[in-house]
Design a protein around this motif. Structure first.
Motif, PDB file in Angstrom:
ATOM      1  N   ARG A  29      37.161   2.361  32.100  1.00  0.00           N
ATOM      2  CA  ARG A  29      38.646   1.827  31.203  1.00  0.00           C
ATOM      3  C   ARG A  29      38.034   0.928  30.520  1.00  0.00           C
ATOM      4  N   PHE A  59      40.611  10.857  30.354  1.00  0.00           N
ATOM      5  CA  PHE A  59      41.664   9.382  30.324  1.00  0.00           C
ATOM      6  C   PHE A  59      42.818   9.976  29.426  1.00  0.00           C
ATOM      7  N   ARG A 104      44.282  11.875  33.710  1.00  0.00           N
ATOM      8  CA  ARG A 104      44.090  10.874  33.265  1.00  0.00           C
ATOM      9  C   ARG A 104      44.113  10.468  35.188  1.00  0.00           C
TER      10      ARG A 104
END
Length: 242
Positions: free
Chosen positions: A205, A233, A238
């Motif tokens: 991320r 994501f 996710r």
């Protein structure tokens, strides 16, 4: 044996000598990762040539590796095989063996417990190495159950996407002349070598966050690997931190 010749390749040092049977024994000392991969690749590939295409790589002093470092070993093996030779790894540390297993490369890179065994091509007890019995696989089996079971159904896809990205680290560096992505790539490589899925999710991320803020020079490889990671994501896909 010929006298060893040592060469400093940044964070890693390579020493090569030739055994009486013609095998080239290469000792690596240091970290084989995203930082040392370009220099290590150049040096290893230079050692593979007609008449010297059987390589045994002593990994006993390699403290850490990541997908970009393993990609160097894969490309070296590919060249050796094209010349009629082979590449064998020897004396992997448990943490390095684990990375081979996580990335799936333990199926493609033969590993032996010692340099002598790798030169001979045999495991202890005189048996030829068999797929699925190398130290990389055994190290994975020895991991705590929590580390093996942690995280969930998405972990394999995430590790695969990260491995593909790190294997193309050179393309990312070429597309990032100001090296704005270097810290995020290093963090991703370190998380990929660890056992925490949560840490890998966070590192991925963070890299995507930098990508949102800092533009890169266009590269098809970078675009493909970044898009593959980003899709994991996206809404509804996710990876669970658990």
């Amino acid at each position: 044996m010929t006298h060893p010749v040592a060469e400093d390749a940044g964070p890693i040092t390579l020493t090569a000598l030739t055994a009486p049977d013609g095998a080239v024994i290469v000792t690596l000392v240091g970290d084989l990762d995203i930082t040392s991969a370009p220099a290590a690749r150049e040096r290893l590939l230079s050692l593979v040539r007609p008449g010297a295409c059987r390589l045994v790589i002593d990994m006993s002093a390699v403290r850490h590796t990541d997908a970009s470092g393993l990609a160097v070993l894969v490309s070296t093996k590919r060249r050796a095989v094209l010349l009629g030779g082979e590449l064998r790894l020897a004396a992997l540390r448990p943490e390095v063996a684990r990375v081979l297993t996580v990335t799936g490369l333990s199926r493609h890179l033969a590993a032996y417990p010692t340099v002598q065994a790798a030169v001979a091509g045999r495991k202890p007890g005189g048996h030829t190495a068999l797929p699925g019995t190398g130290p990389a696989v055994l190290a994975a089996r020895a991991l705590p159950a929590q580390a093996q079971a942690e995280p969930g159904a998405d972990s394999g896809e995430l590790h695969s996407a990260v491995a593909a990205l790190l294997a193309n680290a050179d393309a990312w560096r070429d597309a990032d002349p100001r090296r704005r992505f270097s810290p995020a790539l290093r963090a991703l490589a370190q998380a990929d070598a660890g056992t925490s899925h949560a840490a890998l999710v966070q590192a991925a991320r963070s890299l995507l966050s930098v990508l949102d803020r800092e533009p890169l020079t266009y590269s098809p490889i970078v675009a493909a690997t970044a898009s593959r990671l980003r899709r994991l994501f996206s809404a509804g896909a996710r990876p669970a931190i658990g």
